[in-house]
Scaffold this motif. Structure first.
Motif, PDB file in Angstrom:
ATOM      1  N   ASP A  27       1.063  -0.731   0.124  1.00 44.58           N
ATOM      2  CA  ASP A  27      -0.132  -0.064   0.042  1.00 44.58           C
ATOM      3  C   ASP A  27       0.859   0.730   0.181  1.00 44.58           C
ATOM      4  O   ASP A  27       1.094   1.222   1.456  1.00 44.58           O
ATOM      5  CB  ASP A  27      -1.057  -0.024   1.119  1.00 44.58           C
ATOM      6  CG  ASP A  27      -1.974   1.139   1.491  1.00 44.58           C
ATOM      7  OD1 ASP A  27      -1.858   2.057   0.511  1.00 44.58           O
ATOM      8  OD2 ASP A  27      -2.442   1.055   2.085  1.00 44.58           O
ATOM      9  N   GLY A  31      -4.609   5.006  -3.177  1.00 46.64           N
ATOM     10  CA  GLY A  31      -5.579   4.860  -3.416  1.00 46.64           C
ATOM     11  C   GLY A  31      -4.968   3.180  -4.240  1.00 46.64           C
ATOM     12  O   GLY A  31      -6.224   2.767  -4.846  1.00 46.64           O
ATOM     13  N   TYR A  32      -4.237   2.901  -4.712  1.00 45.87           N
ATOM     14  CA  TYR A  32      -3.982   1.741  -4.914  1.00 45.87           C
ATOM     15  C   TYR A  32      -3.097   0.278  -4.078  1.00 45.87           C
ATOM     16  O   TYR A  32      -1.819   1.122  -2.991  1.00 45.87           O
ATOM     17  CB  TYR A  32      -3.042   1.849  -6.431  1.00 45.87           C
ATOM     18  CG  TYR A  32      -3.708   2.530  -7.856  1.00 45.87           C
ATOM     19  CD1 TYR A  32      -4.480   1.748  -8.487  1.00 45.87           C
ATOM     20  CD2 TYR A  32      -3.742   3.857  -7.384  1.00 45.87           C
ATOM     21  CE1 TYR A  32      -5.450   2.189  -9.121  1.00 45.87           C
ATOM     22  CE2 TYR A  32      -4.300   4.401  -8.833  1.00 45.87           C
ATOM     23  CZ  TYR A  32      -4.999   3.743  -8.954  1.00 45.87           C
ATOM     24  OH  TYR A  32      -6.553   4.677 -10.122  1.00 45.87           O
ATOM     25  N   TRP A  33      -3.352  -0.729  -4.456  1.00 48.54           N
ATOM     26  CA  TRP A  33      -1.874  -1.744  -3.573  1.00 48.54           C
ATOM     27  C   TRP A  33      -1.761  -1.932  -4.955  1.00 48.54           C
ATOM     28  O   TRP A  33      -1.915  -2.419  -6.039  1.00 48.54           O
ATOM     29  CB  TRP A  33      -2.624  -3.241  -3.431  1.00 48.54           C
ATOM     30  CG  TRP A  33      -3.659  -3.271  -1.937  1.00 48.54           C
ATOM     31  CD1 TRP A  33      -3.067  -2.714  -0.741  1.00 48.54           C
ATOM     32  CD2 TRP A  33      -5.011  -3.106  -1.768  1.00 48.54           C
ATOM     33  NE1 TRP A  33      -3.493  -2.895   0.156  1.00 48.54           N
ATOM     34  CE2 TRP A  33      -4.740  -2.973  -0.795  1.00 48.54           C
ATOM     35  CE3 TRP A  33      -6.291  -3.545  -2.910  1.00 48.54           C
ATOM     36  CZ2 TRP A  33      -6.327  -2.905   0.039  1.00 48.54           C
ATOM     37  CZ3 TRP A  33      -7.060  -3.668  -2.207  1.00 48.54           C
ATOM     38  CH2 TRP A  33      -7.261  -3.178  -0.839  1.00 48.54           C
ATOM     39  N   TYR A  34       0.366  -1.518  -4.780  1.00 48.82           N
ATOM     40  CA  TYR A  34       1.205  -2.519  -6.204  1.00 48.82           C
ATOM     41  C   TYR A  34       0.897  -3.691  -5.624  1.00 48.82           C
ATOM     42  O   TYR A  34       1.478  -4.111  -4.907  1.00 48.82           O
ATOM     43  CB  TYR A  34       1.768  -1.408  -6.150  1.00 48.82           C
ATOM     44  CG  TYR A  34       2.073   0.100  -6.728  1.00 48.82           C
ATOM     45  CD1 TYR A  34       1.837   0.082  -7.872  1.00 48.82           C
ATOM     46  CD2 TYR A  34       1.571   0.808  -5.475  1.00 48.82           C
ATOM     47  CE1 TYR A  34       1.938   1.898  -8.014  1.00 48.82           C
ATOM     48  CE2 TYR A  34       1.368   2.096  -5.769  1.00 48.82           C
ATOM     49  CZ  TYR A  34       2.086   2.273  -7.113  1.00 48.82           C
ATOM     50  OH  TYR A  34       1.274   3.563  -7.212  1.00 48.82           O
ATOM     51  N   GLN A  48      -1.837  -2.910 -10.147  1.00 44.12           N
ATOM     52  CA  GLN A  48      -2.160  -1.940  -9.430  1.00 44.12           C
ATOM     53  C   GLN A  48      -3.623  -2.370  -9.067  1.00 44.12           C
ATOM     54  O   GLN A  48      -4.581  -3.283 -10.089  1.00 44.12           O
ATOM     55  CB  GLN A  48      -2.607  -0.282  -9.484  1.00 44.12           C
ATOM     56  CG  GLN A  48      -1.008  -0.376  -9.906  1.00 44.12           C
ATOM     57  CD  GLN A  48      -1.332   1.334 -10.509  1.00 44.12           C
ATOM     58  OE1 GLN A  48      -2.295   1.816 -11.269  1.00 44.12           O
ATOM     59  NE2 GLN A  48      -0.245   2.112  -9.578  1.00 44.12           N
ATOM     60  N   GLN A  50      -7.211  -1.422  -7.203  1.00 43.23           N
ATOM     61  CA  GLN A  50      -7.818   0.163  -5.763  1.00 43.23           C
ATOM     62  C   GLN A  50      -8.413  -0.121  -5.044  1.00 43.23           C
ATOM     63  O   GLN A  50      -9.010  -1.448  -4.798  1.00 43.23           O
ATOM     64  CB  GLN A  50      -8.916   0.500  -7.653  1.00 43.23           C
ATOM     65  CG  GLN A  50      -8.783   1.790  -8.206  1.00 43.23           C
ATOM     66  CD  GLN A  50      -9.872   2.210  -9.092  1.00 43.23           C
ATOM     67  OE1 GLN A  50     -10.706   1.553  -8.953  1.00 43.23           O
ATOM     68  NE2 GLN A  50      -9.766   2.596  -9.962  1.00 43.23           N
ATOM     69  N   ARG A  51      -8.178   0.026  -3.905  1.00 40.66           N
ATOM     70  CA  ARG A  51      -8.348  -0.116  -2.823  1.00 40.66           C
ATOM     71  C   ARG A  51      -9.995   0.133  -2.372  1.00 40.66           C
ATOM     72  O   ARG A  51     -11.167  -0.397  -1.165  1.00 40.66           O
ATOM     73  CB  ARG A  51      -8.023   1.186  -1.619  1.00 40.66           C
ATOM     74  CG  ARG A  51      -6.445   0.574  -1.543  1.00 40.66           C
ATOM     75  CD  ARG A  51      -5.675   1.445  -0.701  1.00 40.66           C
ATOM     76  NE  ARG A  51      -5.632   2.894  -0.573  1.00 40.66           N
ATOM     77  CZ  ARG A  51      -4.879   3.685  -0.125  1.00 40.66           C
ATOM     78  NH1 ARG A  51      -4.372   3.199   1.286  1.00 40.66           N
ATOM     79  NH2 ARG A  51      -4.699   4.651  -0.501  1.00 40.66           N
ATOM     80  N   ARG A  52     -10.683   1.052  -3.059  1.00 42.07           N
ATOM     81  CA  ARG A  52     -11.829   1.274  -2.907  1.00 42.07           C
ATOM     82  C   ARG A  52     -12.896   0.667  -4.121  1.00 42.07           C
ATOM     83  O   ARG A  52     -12.070   0.757  -5.316  1.00 42.07           O
ATOM     84  CB  ARG A  52     -12.181   2.488  -3.299  1.00 42.07           C
ATOM     85  CG  ARG A  52     -13.393   3.345  -3.887  1.00 42.07           C
ATOM     86  CD  ARG A  52     -13.605   4.371  -3.459  1.00 42.07           C
ATOM     87  NE  ARG A  52     -13.249   5.451  -1.970  1.00 42.07           N
ATOM     88  CZ  ARG A  52     -14.501   5.998  -1.487  1.00 42.07           C
ATOM     89  NH1 ARG A  52     -15.660   6.649  -1.910  1.00 42.07           N
ATOM     90  NH2 ARG A  52     -14.007   6.546  -0.177  1.00 42.07           N
ATOM     91  N   GLU A  55     -10.512  -3.008  -7.746  1.00 47.34           N
ATOM     92  CA  GLU A  55     -10.377  -2.670  -9.565  1.00 47.34           C
ATOM     93  C   GLU A  55      -9.128  -2.986  -9.849  1.00 47.34           C
ATOM     94  O   GLU A  55      -8.384  -2.551  -9.260  1.00 47.34           O
ATOM     95  CB  GLU A  55     -11.236  -1.963 -10.252  1.00 47.34           C
ATOM     96  CG  GLU A  55     -12.622  -1.175 -10.151  1.00 47.34           C
ATOM     97  CD  GLU A  55     -13.383  -2.531 -10.209  1.00 47.34           C
ATOM     98  OE1 GLU A  55     -13.433  -3.433 -11.468  1.00 47.34           O
ATOM     99  OE2 GLU A  55     -14.095  -2.725  -9.910  1.00 47.34           O
ATOM    100  N   VAL A  57      -5.670  -2.841 -12.003  1.00 46.29           N
ATOM    101  CA  VAL A  57      -5.325  -2.215 -12.822  1.00 46.29           C
ATOM    102  C   VAL A  57      -4.256  -2.442 -13.874  1.00 46.29           C
ATOM    103  O   VAL A  57      -3.059  -2.741 -12.799  1.00 46.29           O
ATOM    104  CB  VAL A  57      -4.827  -1.198 -12.421  1.00 46.29           C
ATOM    105  CG1 VAL A  57      -4.800   0.177 -13.185  1.00 46.29           C
ATOM    106  CG2 VAL A  57      -6.453  -0.287 -12.349  1.00 46.29           C
TER     107      VAL A  57
END
Length: 86
Positions: A27, A31-34, A48, A50-52, A55, A57
């Motif tokens: 984290d 706004g993203y986890w890698y 990536q 998305q934390r919210r 999703e 990416v």
């Protein structure tokens, strides 16, 4: 179960899925986890999430192993979102 608790449980399951498959999720606070294979960390070897909304990416990811895991993870995350109604 509150929405916060459902989101926390979904997040715990996300980390568990990554760990079980030999990937690590970090984290970075934007706004993203890698997500990358453990021991790897070049930009073209990670994707990536998305934390919210959880999703996936895959922009700029060129690693076949990471791309395959991203596809599998996307299916599992959709099931988790349905299960917890997130």
């Amino acid at each position: 179960m509150t929405k916060t608790e459902r989101t926390q449980e979904a997040t715990r399951m996300f980390y568990e899925i990554c760990d079980r498959n030999g990937f690590i999720a970090e984290d970075e606070g934007f706004g993203y986890w890698y997500v990358a294979k453990q021991g790897k960390g070049y930009a073209h070897e990670m994707f990536q999430v998305q934390r919210r909304g959880f999703e996936v990416v895959i922009n700029f990811c060129e690693c076949e192993e990471a791309l395959q895991f991203a596809k599998d993870l996307e299916i599992e995350l959709e099931n988790i979102k349905r299960m917890f109604d997130i």
